[in-house]
Design a protein around this motif. Sequence first.
Motif, PDB file in Angstrom:
ATOM      1  N   ASP A 186       1.048  -1.217   0.083  1.00 49.92           N
ATOM      2  CA  ASP A 186       0.176   0.028  -0.045  1.00 49.92           C
ATOM      3  C   ASP A 186       0.791   1.093  -0.098  1.00 49.92           C
ATOM      4  O   ASP A 186       1.570   1.578   1.160  1.00 49.92           O
ATOM      5  CB  ASP A 186      -0.890  -0.142   1.453  1.00 49.92           C
ATOM      6  N   GLN A 187       1.038   1.869  -1.129  1.00 47.70           N
ATOM      7  CA  GLN A 187       1.954   2.884  -1.271  1.00 47.70           C
ATOM      8  C   GLN A 187       1.391   4.385  -0.605  1.00 47.70           C
ATOM      9  O   GLN A 187       2.114   5.335  -0.681  1.00 47.70           O
ATOM     10  CB  GLN A 187       2.181   3.378  -2.777  1.00 47.70           C
ATOM     11  N   GLY A 188       0.073   4.245  -0.095  1.00 45.22           N
ATOM     12  CA  GLY A 188      -0.576   5.539   0.465  1.00 45.22           C
ATOM     13  C   GLY A 188      -0.193   5.580   2.031  1.00 45.22           C
ATOM     14  O   GLY A 188       0.446   6.388   2.423  1.00 45.22           O
ATOM     15  N   THR A 189      -1.082   4.469   2.637  1.00 41.62           N
ATOM     16  CA  THR A 189      -0.847   4.721   4.093  1.00 41.62           C
ATOM     17  C   THR A 189      -0.166   3.193   4.529  1.00 41.62           C
ATOM     18  O   THR A 189      -0.925   2.487   5.157  1.00 41.62           O
ATOM     19  CB  THR A 189      -2.054   4.935   4.781  1.00 41.62           C
ATOM     20  N   PRO A 190       1.031   2.962   4.472  1.00 42.63           N
ATOM     21  CA  PRO A 190       1.632   1.375   4.689  1.00 42.63           C
ATOM     22  C   PRO A 190       1.374   1.047   5.989  1.00 42.63           C
ATOM     23  O   PRO A 190       1.747  -0.355   6.049  1.00 42.63           O
ATOM     24  CB  PRO A 190       2.923   1.609   4.111  1.00 42.63           C
ATOM     25  N   LEU A 191       1.289   1.975   7.002  1.00 36.73           N
ATOM     26  CA  LEU A 191       1.473   1.148   8.414  1.00 36.73           C
ATOM     27  C   LEU A 191      -0.017   1.298   8.984  1.00 36.73           C
ATOM     28  O   LEU A 191      -0.018   1.102   9.999  1.00 36.73           O
ATOM     29  CB  LEU A 191       2.301   1.751   9.077  1.00 36.73           C
ATOM     30  N   VAL A 192      -1.033   1.701   8.027  1.00 35.94           N
ATOM     31  CA  VAL A 192      -2.218   1.803   8.812  1.00 35.94           C
ATOM     32  C   VAL A 192      -3.375   0.998   8.222  1.00 35.94           C
ATOM     33  O   VAL A 192      -3.194   0.728   7.043  1.00 35.94           O
ATOM     34  CB  VAL A 192      -2.920   3.446   8.574  1.00 35.94           C
ATOM     35  N   PHE A 193      -4.040   0.253   9.100  1.00 35.94           N
ATOM     36  CA  PHE A 193      -5.035  -0.743   8.529  1.00 35.94           C
ATOM     37  C   PHE A 193      -6.356   0.116   7.898  1.00 35.94           C
ATOM     38  O   PHE A 193      -7.129   0.394   8.968  1.00 35.94           O
ATOM     39  CB  PHE A 193      -5.456  -1.797   9.764  1.00 35.94           C
ATOM     40  N   ASP A 194      -6.209   0.378   6.838  1.00 40.79           N
ATOM     41  CA  ASP A 194      -7.379   1.113   6.154  1.00 40.79           C
ATOM     42  C   ASP A 194      -7.912   0.350   4.835  1.00 40.79           C
ATOM     43  O   ASP A 194      -7.267  -0.308   4.515  1.00 40.79           O
ATOM     44  CB  ASP A 194      -7.306   2.463   6.320  1.00 40.79           C
ATOM     45  N   ASN A 195      -8.639   1.190   4.233  1.00 37.22           N
ATOM     46  CA  ASN A 195      -9.116   0.737   2.739  1.00 37.22           C
ATOM     47  C   ASN A 195      -8.130   1.373   1.762  1.00 37.22           C
ATOM     48  O   ASN A 195      -8.839   1.441   0.464  1.00 37.22           O
ATOM     49  CB  ASN A 195     -10.649   0.886   2.553  1.00 37.22           C
ATOM     50  N   MET A 196      -7.189   1.981   2.024  1.00 35.04           N
ATOM     51  CA  MET A 196      -6.311   2.640   1.131  1.00 35.04           C
ATOM     52  C   MET A 196      -5.792   1.889   0.182  1.00 35.04           C
ATOM     53  O   MET A 196      -5.602   2.049  -1.236  1.00 35.04           O
ATOM     54  CB  MET A 196      -5.125   3.358   1.744  1.00 35.04           C
ATOM     55  N   PHE A 197      -5.453   0.423   0.551  1.00 30.59           N
ATOM     56  CA  PHE A 197      -5.127  -0.454  -0.345  1.00 30.59           C
ATOM     57  C   PHE A 197      -5.938  -0.529  -1.745  1.00 30.59           C
ATOM     58  O   PHE A 197      -5.401  -0.656  -2.808  1.00 30.59           O
ATOM     59  CB  PHE A 197      -4.930  -1.847   0.236  1.00 30.59           C
ATOM     60  N   PHE A 198      -7.176  -0.543  -1.417  1.00 29.97           N
ATOM     61  CA  PHE A 198      -8.152  -0.684  -2.641  1.00 29.97           C
ATOM     62  C   PHE A 198      -8.234   0.830  -3.618  1.00 29.97           C
ATOM     63  O   PHE A 198      -8.179   0.561  -4.582  1.00 29.97           O
ATOM     64  CB  PHE A 198      -9.714  -0.804  -2.134  1.00 29.97           C
ATOM     65  N   LYS A 199      -7.844   1.787  -2.888  1.00 33.69           N
ATOM     66  CA  LYS A 199      -7.787   2.983  -3.516  1.00 33.69           C
ATOM     67  C   LYS A 199      -6.672   2.925  -4.369  1.00 33.69           C
ATOM     68  O   LYS A 199      -6.537   3.347  -5.435  1.00 33.69           O
ATOM     69  CB  LYS A 199      -7.834   4.199  -2.578  1.00 33.69           C
TER      70      LYS A 199
END
Length: 321
Positions: A238-251
């Motif tokens: 996840d190049q956005g928030t790599p240490l936060v468990f959120d839905n940024m991976f899908f974005k």
Amino acid sequence: MKGAHKFSFLVLSFLIFPIAFAQLRIGFYSRSCPQAETIVRDLVRQRFGRDRTITAALLRMHFHDCFVRGCDASLLIDTTSTRTSEKSAGPNFSVRGFDLIDQIKTQLEAQCPSTVSCADIVTLATRDSVALAGGPSYTVPTGRRDGLVSSPLDVNLPGPTISVDGAIGFFKSKRMNSFDAVALLGAHTVGVGHCSLFQDRLTNFQGTGRPDPSMDPVLAARLRSTCAGPNDPTTALDQGTPLVFDNMFFKQIRRKRGVLQLDQRLATAGATRGLVALFEANNAFFKRQFVKSIVKMGTIEVLTGQSGEIRKNCRAFNRRA
């Protein structure tokens, strides 16, 4: 009506977690070891304070354990001079966090000898690390027992180049569905990947001599620089928030910024692109589905009752007369 809803929930729960759910239960150690979950939570919190990547490590450990012989801590067994174990299989070379499980087990054995299984420790520690990383807080049933077999020959985990249909088929073989597959792969929001797993996407995709056209060119250029380093470097999935468990991976994967080939394919494959869009649009929805899926995963082929054992050392089977 309220009673009817409760009954419907119980029926649904039984359908989701058939036999295993009936034998596992919330608060399994409430009498035999009342401090068990607190001990796990405190030690995970201490480690997370020093190393936030422990969330990804425990998620990977939990997945790799449950999808081979079920959630029985067979992955934790060390290889010896006379016997190889799951740890010696290629897909498990990069699994880490075993020292934290050892630390937790040591404290639990001092508090409640031969009571809390290593399989439950992995499940609870993963749950606590997800919450610390900003993910959902949830309860998990416990009562798993530890397995008596650990062989590298049993390790058959999907690689990063598998097709979406192949990945879904793998999950279905464990009585899980496409919602579960996409939600659990969403845990890559805190994961990393070694360059060797996606190097071909950067320069010579499928022998074309060019980068994978499904990857954002700016990301590909950045990863080429990263992967030029020695010793098979890693990068965040996840190049956005790599240490936060959120839905940024899908974005990210919706913007052609998936690092692994399977991750990127999720955004375009007919069987999964709708789910990816739903999870991207609603972080709360993704987290709710993730909870359902990881709790379900934690019931795969579990040992309960008198099956298996409660190991004293998570790295070795108990000695038998």
